[in-house]
Enzyme design. Structure first.
Site, PDB file in Angstrom:
ATOM      1  N   THR A 128      -2.739  -1.122  -2.188  1.00 26.04           N
ATOM      2  CA  THR A 128      -4.123  -1.120  -2.658  1.00 26.04           C
ATOM      3  C   THR A 128      -4.500   0.179  -3.364  1.00 26.04           C
ATOM      4  O   THR A 128      -3.955   1.251  -3.039  1.00 26.04           O
ATOM      5  CB  THR A 128      -5.085  -1.316  -1.466  1.00 26.04           C
ATOM      6  OG1 THR A 128      -6.425  -1.048  -1.882  1.00 26.04           O
ATOM      7  CG2 THR A 128      -4.768  -0.376  -0.313  1.00 26.04           C
ATOM      8  N   GLU A 130      -7.015   1.661  -2.699  1.00 26.03           N
ATOM      9  CA  GLU A 130      -7.612   2.500  -1.653  1.00 26.03           C
ATOM     10  C   GLU A 130      -6.641   3.576  -1.179  1.00 26.03           C
ATOM     11  O   GLU A 130      -7.041   4.493  -0.464  1.00 26.03           O
ATOM     12  CB  GLU A 130      -8.068   1.639  -0.475  1.00 26.03           C
ATOM     13  CG  GLU A 130      -9.202   0.682  -0.796  1.00 26.03           C
ATOM     14  CD  GLU A 130     -10.525   1.400  -1.065  1.00 26.03           C
ATOM     15  OE1 GLU A 130     -10.824   2.360  -0.362  1.00 26.03           O
ATOM     16  OE2 GLU A 130     -11.225   0.981  -2.009  1.00 26.03           O
ATOM     17  N   TYR A 152      -8.482   1.343   6.505  1.00 25.19           N
ATOM     18  CA  TYR A 152      -7.733   0.348   5.721  1.00 25.19           C
ATOM     19  C   TYR A 152      -6.739   1.046   4.788  1.00 25.19           C
ATOM     20  O   TYR A 152      -5.549   0.717   4.758  1.00 25.19           O
ATOM     21  CB  TYR A 152      -8.741  -0.494   4.937  1.00 25.19           C
ATOM     22  CG  TYR A 152      -8.150  -1.375   3.856  1.00 25.19           C
ATOM     23  CD1 TYR A 152      -7.517  -2.569   4.178  1.00 25.19           C
ATOM     24  CD2 TYR A 152      -8.253  -1.017   2.509  1.00 25.19           C
ATOM     25  CE1 TYR A 152      -6.981  -3.382   3.183  1.00 25.19           C
ATOM     26  CE2 TYR A 152      -7.730  -1.819   1.516  1.00 25.19           C
ATOM     27  CZ  TYR A 152      -7.098  -2.995   1.850  1.00 25.19           C
ATOM     28  OH  TYR A 152      -6.579  -3.791   0.865  1.00 25.19           O
ATOM     29  N   LYS A 156      -2.644   0.996   4.998  1.00 25.40           N
ATOM     30  CA  LYS A 156      -1.851   0.526   3.851  1.00 25.40           C
ATOM     31  C   LYS A 156      -0.879   1.611   3.388  1.00 25.40           C
ATOM     32  O   LYS A 156       0.205   1.311   2.885  1.00 25.40           O
ATOM     33  CB  LYS A 156      -2.780   0.129   2.693  1.00 25.40           C
ATOM     34  CG  LYS A 156      -3.528  -1.195   2.908  1.00 25.40           C
ATOM     35  CD  LYS A 156      -2.651  -2.386   2.577  1.00 25.40           C
ATOM     36  CE  LYS A 156      -3.446  -3.678   2.554  1.00 25.40           C
ATOM     37  NZ  LYS A 156      -2.603  -4.864   2.339  1.00 25.40           N
TER      38      LYS A 156
HETATM   39  P1  NAP Z   1      -7.977 -12.027   2.179  1.00 23.09           P
HETATM   40  O1  NAP Z   1      -8.571 -13.152   1.407  1.00 23.09           O
HETATM   41  O2  NAP Z   1      -8.872 -11.210   3.044  1.00 23.09           O
HETATM   42  O3  NAP Z   1      -6.765 -12.586   3.069  1.00 23.09           O
HETATM   43  C1  NAP Z   1      -6.215 -11.844   4.110  1.00 23.09           C
HETATM   44  C2  NAP Z   1      -5.294 -12.750   4.891  1.00 23.09           C
HETATM   45  O4  NAP Z   1      -4.699 -12.027   5.982  1.00 23.09           O
HETATM   46  C3  NAP Z   1      -5.979 -13.962   5.506  1.00 23.09           C
HETATM   47  O5  NAP Z   1      -5.182 -15.097   5.266  1.00 23.09           O
HETATM   48  C4  NAP Z   1      -5.992 -13.625   6.991  1.00 23.09           C
HETATM   49  O6  NAP Z   1      -5.975 -14.743   7.840  1.00 23.09           O
HETATM   50  C5  NAP Z   1      -4.683 -12.884   7.126  1.00 23.09           C
HETATM   51  N1  NAP Z   1      -4.585 -12.144   8.388  1.00 23.09           N
HETATM   52  C6  NAP Z   1      -5.501 -11.266   8.878  1.00 23.09           C
HETATM   53  N2  NAP Z   1      -5.103 -10.809  10.089  1.00 23.09           N
HETATM   54  C7  NAP Z   1      -3.899 -11.412  10.368  1.00 23.09           C
HETATM   55  C8  NAP Z   1      -2.971 -11.350  11.457  1.00 23.09           C
HETATM   56  N3  NAP Z   1      -3.209 -10.590  12.535  1.00 23.09           N
HETATM   57  N4  NAP Z   1      -1.832 -12.083  11.403  1.00 23.09           N
HETATM   58  C9  NAP Z   1      -1.585 -12.896  10.335  1.00 23.09           C
HETATM   59  N5  NAP Z   1      -2.427 -13.005   9.269  1.00 23.09           N
HETATM   60  C10 NAP Z   1      -3.570 -12.267   9.287  1.00 23.09           C
HETATM   61  O7  NAP Z   1      -7.233 -11.008   1.192  1.00 23.09           O
HETATM   62  P2  NAP Z   1      -6.861 -11.198  -0.358  1.00 23.09           P
HETATM   63  O8  NAP Z   1      -8.024 -10.832  -1.191  1.00 23.09           O
HETATM   64  O9  NAP Z   1      -6.189 -12.512  -0.535  1.00 23.09           O
HETATM   65  O10 NAP Z   1      -5.813 -10.013  -0.533  1.00 23.09           O
HETATM   66  C11 NAP Z   1      -4.419 -10.217  -0.294  1.00 23.09           C
HETATM   67  C12 NAP Z   1      -3.781  -8.891   0.059  1.00 23.09           C
HETATM   68  O11 NAP Z   1      -3.985  -7.980  -1.033  1.00 23.09           O
HETATM   69  C13 NAP Z   1      -4.372  -8.213   1.289  1.00 23.09           C
HETATM   70  O12 NAP Z   1      -3.334  -7.568   1.971  1.00 23.09           O
HETATM   71  C14 NAP Z   1      -5.313  -7.168   0.707  1.00 23.09           C
HETATM   72  O13 NAP Z   1      -5.458  -6.062   1.578  1.00 23.09           O
HETATM   73  C15 NAP Z   1      -4.583  -6.790  -0.570  1.00 23.09           C
HETATM   74  N6  NAP Z   1      -5.476  -6.317  -1.624  1.00 23.09           N
HETATM   75  C16 NAP Z   1      -6.395  -7.160  -2.147  1.00 23.09           C
HETATM   76  C17 NAP Z   1      -7.236  -6.709  -3.149  1.00 23.09           C
HETATM   77  C18 NAP Z   1      -8.270  -7.618  -3.764  1.00 23.09           C
HETATM   78  O14 NAP Z   1      -9.051  -7.141  -4.594  1.00 23.09           O
HETATM   79  N7  NAP Z   1      -8.297  -8.895  -3.429  1.00 23.09           N
HETATM   80  C19 NAP Z   1      -7.130  -5.387  -3.623  1.00 23.09           C
HETATM   81  C20 NAP Z   1      -6.159  -4.562  -3.062  1.00 23.09           C
HETATM   82  C21 NAP Z   1      -5.327  -5.032  -2.079  1.00 23.09           C
HETATM   83  P3  NAP Z   1      -7.351 -15.398   8.442  1.00 23.09           P
HETATM   84  O15 NAP Z   1      -7.843 -16.351   7.386  1.00 23.09           O
HETATM   85  O16 NAP Z   1      -6.893 -16.066   9.679  1.00 23.09           O
HETATM   86  O17 NAP Z   1      -8.306 -14.265   8.693  1.00 23.09           O
END
Ligand code: NAP
Length: 343
Positions: A128, A130, A152, A156
């Site tokens: 990220t 971040e 966070y 990461k």
């Molecule tokens: P998201 O929609 O928040 O999805 C996060 C996922 O992680 C969800 O499916 C959640 O499951 C799962 N999870 C949480 N705790 C868990 C656990 N203990 N065991 C197994 N699964 C677990 O995130 P996203 O936007 O798709 O982002 C995908 C990745 O990219 C993440 O790692 C995020 O930090 C990173 N990222 C995203 C962005 C962005 O702008 N979107 C930017 C930088 C980095 P539940 O549905 O059960 O909660």
């Protein structure tokens, strides 16, 4: 027996999990989507893309090692995309133990399990912007110093360096995408982009009075999620694993995001005041429809987070295709349709 590649996606219930699954299915992959066992089998984002039946849903809990190891032994994936995380940078500090455990230690468990169960698997880690936190320079690239300022970002960062260690000392094909904000109609409602699109849509049909936000002058490097999952795939097709900034290289303010969404919703905003006193008034009705809530307000620290994705462009041939203006329209139209359909 099928000779298609097997991909395991953790975080399948999230925004990126759904888009990545759709993209890999389109490429002929056998897709295993890992969700938390506590969850029932409803996967709204996969439903929304119409692909639930094509994804093999499996259980994973990143807080515990043995279930991850067992799953990897059973699936023996060719590619692992680790998208699971406690992914909200603004989560309160008292959740830092949980954030560290899922977002940091969860990756340690996953890498150890992969190294034991399927050491040839290629691994993508969702890092990220971040990581840069309060950095002093903008734009940031892969060589910019990391200075995370949230639990966070710190978790990461641990995952990032641990992956580098597995790559360098264990020869694992591990790659990190240093992802800047990427949004879509599937974005979680706790993120500012989606909060703006849902709540302005509600205001436009009379279901809500006002949208409360933090610092309207905050700038973000906002891209479109389906563009970013393409880069994740490209990274795992390279002979050499590596880390890449994935970003648009252009920032826009929260205020600009609001203005764009308001236009789609038939609202015409006039801004008054600055900082904590800023507010947005609908020119037609004269009503205040946007105000600043001091509880959400943060002064911007450090240099602006804006990514330089030159390396991804040069080595992967990747660049985001969707502009900020197009992204805003895509998200606003989706939420406007959703509120109209439900009212
Ligand atoms: P998201 O929609 O928040 O999805 C996060 C996922 O992680 C969800 O499916 C959640 O499951 C799962 N999870 C949480 N705790 C868990 C656990 N203990 N065991 C197994 N699964 C677990 O995130 P996203 O936007 O798709 O982002 C995908 C990745 O990219 C993440 O790692 C995020 O930090 C990173 N990222 C995203 C962005 C962005 O702008 N979107 C930017 C930088 C980095 P539940 O549905 O059960 O909660």
């Amino acid at each position: 027996m099928s000779d298609s590649k097997k991909a395991l996606i953790t975080g399948i219930t999230g925004q990126d999990g759904a888009y990545l699954a759709a993209s890999l299915l389109g490429r002929g992959y056998q897709v295993y989507g890992a969700k938390r066992p506590s969850l029932n089998s409803v996967v709204p984002r996969l439903e929304r893309l119409g692909i639930t039946d094509q994804v093999e849903l499996v259980d994973i809990e990143l807080l515990e090692y043995s279930n991850i190891h067992q799953l990897l032994c059973e699936v023996t994936p060719d590619e692992i995309y680790n998208l699971a995380a406690q992914s909200f940078p603004g989560a309160p500090l008292d959740q830092s133990l949980h954030t560290a455990d899922v977002t940091g230690m969860g990756v340690a468990r996953l890498l150890k399990a992969a190294h034991t169960a399927c050491p040839e698997a290629r691994v993508f880690q969702a890092s990220t912007a971040e990581l840069y936190g309060n950095c002093e320079t903008t734009p940031q690239n892969e060589l910019t110093r990391f200075q995370p300022r949230t639990a966070y970002g710190t978790a990461k960062l641990f995952a990032y360096w641990l992956g580098v260690d597995y790559r360098e000392t264990a020869g694992m094909h591990f790659s990190s995408g240093i992802l800047y904000n990427h949004e879509s109609p599937l974005r979680g409602p706790e993120f500012v982009s989606r909060k703006i699109t849902t709540q302005l849509a509600e205001i436009s049909v009379g279901q809500r009075e006002v949208l409360e936000l933090g610092n309207l002058s905050s700038h973000r490097d906002w891209g479109y999620a389906p563009d970013y999952v393409e880069a994740m795939w490209l990274m795992l097709q390279q002979d050499q694993p590596d880390d890449y900034v994935l970003a648009t290289g252009v920032t826009h303010s929260v205020r600009e995001f609001v203005e764009g969404v308001a236009r789609v919703c038939g609202l015409d905003i006039a801004w008054e005041g600055e900082g904590l006193d800023a507010r947005g008034v609908d020119r037609k009705s004269g009503r205040e429809i946007v105000r600043v809530n001091p509880d959400y307000y943060r002064e911007e620290g450090g240099a602006e987070l804006c990514g330089d994705a030159s390396k991804a462009r040069a080595k992967l041939g990747w660049s985001p295709e969707t502009t900020f203006e197009e992204l805003v329209v895509i998200m606003a139209e989706a939420d406007l349709k959703a509120v109209r359909d439900s009212s």
